[in-house]
Scaffold this motif. Sequence first.
Motif, PDB file in Angstrom:
ATOM      1  N   ASP A  54     -10.505   2.784   2.616  1.00 29.97           N
ATOM      2  CA  ASP A  54     -11.552   3.779   2.414  1.00 29.97           C
ATOM      3  C   ASP A  54     -12.923   3.212   2.787  1.00 29.97           C
ATOM      4  OD1 ASP A  54     -12.594   6.269   1.621  1.00 29.97           O
ATOM      5  OD2 ASP A  54     -13.159   5.414  -0.322  1.00 29.97           O
ATOM      6  N   THR A  55     -13.128   1.935   2.530  1.00 29.50           N
ATOM      7  CA  THR A  55     -14.422   1.329   2.882  1.00 29.50           C
ATOM      8  C   THR A  55     -14.571   1.131   4.386  1.00 29.50           C
ATOM      9  OG1 THR A  55     -13.499  -0.887   2.597  1.00 29.50           O
ATOM     10  CG2 THR A  55     -14.549   0.129   0.674  1.00 29.50           C
ATOM     11  N   ALA A  56     -13.425   1.057   5.096  1.00 29.60           N
ATOM     12  CA  ALA A  56     -13.497   0.838   6.545  1.00 29.60           C
ATOM     13  C   ALA A  56     -13.539   2.145   7.319  1.00 29.60           C
ATOM     14  CB  ALA A  56     -12.299   0.008   7.003  1.00 29.60           C
ATOM     15  N   LEU A  57     -13.201   3.273   6.728  1.00 32.19           N
ATOM     16  CA  LEU A  57     -13.166   4.534   7.457  1.00 32.19           C
ATOM     17  C   LEU A  57     -14.545   5.004   7.914  1.00 32.19           C
ATOM     18  CD1 LEU A  57     -10.433   6.622   5.580  1.00 32.19           C
ATOM     19  CD2 LEU A  57     -10.358   5.762   7.934  1.00 32.19           C
ATOM     20  N   PRO A  58     -15.585   4.942   7.083  1.00 35.42           N
ATOM     21  CA  PRO A  58     -16.882   5.492   7.534  1.00 35.42           C
ATOM     22  C   PRO A  58     -17.438   4.790   8.758  1.00 35.42           C
ATOM     23  CG  PRO A  58     -16.846   5.242   5.160  1.00 35.42           C
ATOM     24  CD  PRO A  58     -15.639   4.547   5.683  1.00 35.42           C
ATOM     25  N   VAL A  59     -17.116   3.530   8.945  1.00 31.63           N
ATOM     26  CA  VAL A  59     -17.672   2.781  10.080  1.00 31.63           C
ATOM     27  C   VAL A  59     -16.683   2.727  11.244  1.00 31.63           C
ATOM     28  CG1 VAL A  59     -19.217   1.404   8.646  1.00 31.63           C
ATOM     29  CG2 VAL A  59     -16.860   0.648   9.033  1.00 31.63           C
ATOM     30  N   ASN A  60     -15.557   3.494  11.108  1.00 34.72           N
ATOM     31  CA  ASN A  60     -14.559   3.598  12.170  1.00 34.72           C
ATOM     32  C   ASN A  60     -14.030   2.237  12.625  1.00 34.72           C
ATOM     33  OD1 ASN A  60     -14.644   6.431  12.321  1.00 34.72           O
ATOM     34  ND2 ASN A  60     -16.510   6.317  13.583  1.00 34.72           N
ATOM     35  N   VAL A  90      -2.029   7.713  11.585  1.00 40.80           N
ATOM     36  CA  VAL A  90      -3.059   6.750  11.972  1.00 40.80           C
ATOM     37  C   VAL A  90      -2.414   5.402  12.232  1.00 40.80           C
ATOM     38  CG1 VAL A  90      -5.181   5.577  11.275  1.00 40.80           C
ATOM     39  CG2 VAL A  90      -4.817   7.998  10.684  1.00 40.80           C
ATOM     40  N   VAL A  91      -1.643   4.931  11.249  1.00 38.89           N
ATOM     41  CA  VAL A  91      -0.926   3.665  11.373  1.00 38.89           C
ATOM     42  C   VAL A  91       0.451   3.850  10.741  1.00 38.89           C
ATOM     43  CG1 VAL A  91      -0.859   1.196  10.843  1.00 38.89           C
ATOM     44  CG2 VAL A  91      -3.056   2.318  11.261  1.00 38.89           C
ATOM     45  N   SER A  92       1.482   3.330  11.369  1.00 42.62           N
ATOM     46  CA  SER A  92       2.835   3.348  10.802  1.00 42.62           C
ATOM     47  C   SER A  92       3.531   2.048  11.165  1.00 42.62           C
ATOM     48  CB  SER A  92       3.631   4.540  11.334  1.00 42.62           C
ATOM     49  OG  SER A  92       4.960   4.495  10.837  1.00 42.62           O
ATOM     50  N   THR A  93       4.086   1.410  10.163  1.00 46.35           N
ATOM     51  CA  THR A  93       4.806   0.155  10.403  1.00 46.35           C
ATOM     52  C   THR A  93       6.311   0.377  10.473  1.00 46.35           C
ATOM     53  OG1 THR A  93       4.967  -0.327   8.040  1.00 46.35           O
ATOM     54  CG2 THR A  93       3.014  -1.148   9.201  1.00 46.35           C
ATOM     55  N   ARG A  94       6.755   1.605  10.511  1.00 48.68           N
ATOM     56  CA  ARG A  94       8.186   1.891  10.617  1.00 48.68           C
ATOM     57  C   ARG A  94       8.675   1.488  11.998  1.00 48.68           C
ATOM     58  NH1 ARG A  94      10.467   5.430   6.859  1.00 48.68           N
ATOM     59  NH2 ARG A  94       8.974   6.051   5.226  1.00 48.68           N
ATOM     60  N   PRO A  95       9.899   1.011  12.098  1.00 53.11           N
ATOM     61  CA  PRO A  95      10.399   0.596  13.413  1.00 53.11           C
ATOM     62  C   PRO A  95      10.420   1.721  14.431  1.00 53.11           C
ATOM     63  CG  PRO A  95      11.783  -0.275  11.663  1.00 53.11           C
ATOM     64  CD  PRO A  95      10.834   0.690  11.027  1.00 53.11           C
ATOM     65  N   ASP A  96      10.724   2.957  13.943  1.00 50.34           N
ATOM     66  CA  ASP A  96      10.807   4.082  14.882  1.00 50.34           C
ATOM     67  C   ASP A  96       9.471   4.774  15.077  1.00 50.34           C
ATOM     68  OD1 ASP A  96      10.529   5.140  12.411  1.00 50.34           O
ATOM     69  OD2 ASP A  96      12.370   6.360  12.443  1.00 50.34           O
ATOM     70  N   PRO A 127      -3.667   8.912  -2.219  1.00 47.95           N
ATOM     71  CA  PRO A 127      -4.739   9.322  -1.288  1.00 47.95           C
ATOM     72  C   PRO A 127      -5.637   8.131  -0.966  1.00 47.95           C
ATOM     73  CG  PRO A 127      -5.235  10.056  -3.502  1.00 47.95           C
ATOM     74  CD  PRO A 127      -3.879   9.433  -3.554  1.00 47.95           C
ATOM     75  N   ILE A 128      -6.225   8.191   0.208  1.00 50.35           N
ATOM     76  CA  ILE A 128      -7.155   7.123   0.575  1.00 50.35           C
ATOM     77  C   ILE A 128      -8.372   7.144  -0.342  1.00 50.35           C
ATOM     78  CG2 ILE A 128      -8.637   6.220   2.418  1.00 50.35           C
ATOM     79  CD1 ILE A 128      -5.635   5.836   2.837  1.00 50.35           C
ATOM     80  N   GLY A 136      -7.351  11.464   4.023  1.00 47.14           N
ATOM     81  CA  GLY A 136      -6.001  11.053   4.407  1.00 47.14           C
ATOM     82  C   GLY A 136      -5.231  10.465   3.231  1.00 47.14           C
ATOM     83  N   ALA A 137      -4.029   9.976   3.514  1.00 48.06           N
ATOM     84  CA  ALA A 137      -3.152   9.432   2.458  1.00 48.06           C
ATOM     85  C   ALA A 137      -2.322   8.301   3.035  1.00 48.06           C
ATOM     86  CB  ALA A 137      -2.249  10.525   1.909  1.00 48.06           C
ATOM     87  N   MET A 138      -1.727   7.565   2.134  1.00 46.37           N
ATOM     88  CA  MET A 138      -0.916   6.409   2.535  1.00 46.37           C
ATOM     89  C   MET A 138       0.330   6.342   1.654  1.00 46.37           C
ATOM     90  SD  MET A 138      -1.961   2.368   2.565  1.00 46.37           S
ATOM     91  CE  MET A 138      -2.281   2.410   0.798  1.00 46.37           C
TER      92      MET A 138
END
Length: 445
Positions: A54-60, A90-96, A127-128, A136-138
């Motif tokens: 959440d702290t990194a989202l505003p500065v992209n 946004v990001v996914s660490t799943r193999p597929d 939620p983020i 967003g959510a994780m």
Amino acid sequence: MPVIRRLLLTYLSLTLVVLVGLALPFGYVYQRGEQQHALAQLEHDAETLAAFIDTALPVNHDNRIESLVRDAAGRWDAQIDLVDGAGRTVVSTRPDGATAPRLHRVLTADTPVFGEFGARTMSVAVPIHPGRPSQGAMQVSVPNGPLTDRIHQFRLVLAGVGVAVLICGTLIALALARWIGRPVRELERATRHLADGAASPASTTTGPPELRRLAATFNTTAVRLQNLIAAQRSFVGHASHQLKTPLTALRLRLENLEFDVAAGGEANLRAAVLETDRLATLVDTLLAMTRNEHCGVPPEPVVLSGAVAARAAVWEPVAADRGVTLSLRGPQQVSAQVVPGALEQILDNLIANALDVAPAGSTVAVTWQADDTTAELHVADNGPGLTDGDRVRALQPFWRAPGARKGGTGLGLALVEQLAEASGGRVRLDAATPAGVDAVVVLPV
């Protein structure tokens, strides 16, 4: 041993019920606690990571976000999916590379945090930024193998403790069962010896107080019972012996009066002699019954055909005089276990009773048969017969059938039953066909 087994089974069943009643809920509570604790820890870690993101989202800082996610996935051995407010990955660490199917629930559900256990993984979705679904959510999914191993290990420990408790309970139950069963076995032994006529007091020094008091009461009762039986036998035996001499003298005096009695008194004299003979027969039967009560001789094998033929030869003249035929039928090599001398007395009493009621021209049938365990001896007449109730009462001492001839004592069948029981057998009276009574003596072979 059956008493000990039953007591042991009772104690073990109770112990097992208690163990199962405690172990199953305890194991379930432990499993639920571990799962809730693991989910809470995973939720806390996910919320911490969400706060950094959440702290990194505003500065992209997309690179920083992806680095945070992949670093956490590596440290936790987890699969992490990150979506924005529109549901785009946004990001996914799943193999597929696919996004977790339940992740969008976080964006639409009332409760912002979602956690669940799967077959192999446990997952939490956060939620983020709480209160801002647009951020967003994780979802974080980690293998639940370590947790499952801890739960299985705890179950094994719990099962081991249960087995140890069951073994200890078995040893304690066995000691208690033996402690309780020992006086019971003593009472059983003393009762068996008392039934055999031997005095063997039960121990009053072991077992619970209640059983010790019971053993003491049994010993007192057994002593009094034996004294009463001994007194009764002694009285019958002595009284019978004492009566024989005066009865014999009385009969001789009555016979000597035969020439001094007027013609009108001869009938009364003959009736007196007959009554004296009846009393003498009664005394002899009482003596025989007393001797049989004291008899401790074990049964021995006797061939039925030979014994029946010998007694039939004795009674044949009496049967011929009354116009009755004696019929003998049975296999030749059948043996029965009988107390020495008992079979002759049994046959004499049964044949005498049958001849007393058999009409002239009829047949008294003496038959015998055997199977693997018992031999049956039948003496059947064609007399008037007895009712069902009278056939039961006929085995009682001194009972006489209505209309029975004068001179009987009512002890013949009682003596037969006593002799049969002393030989390990039994007696019953059945209805003969077409009429009469079939006296059945069952003896062991």
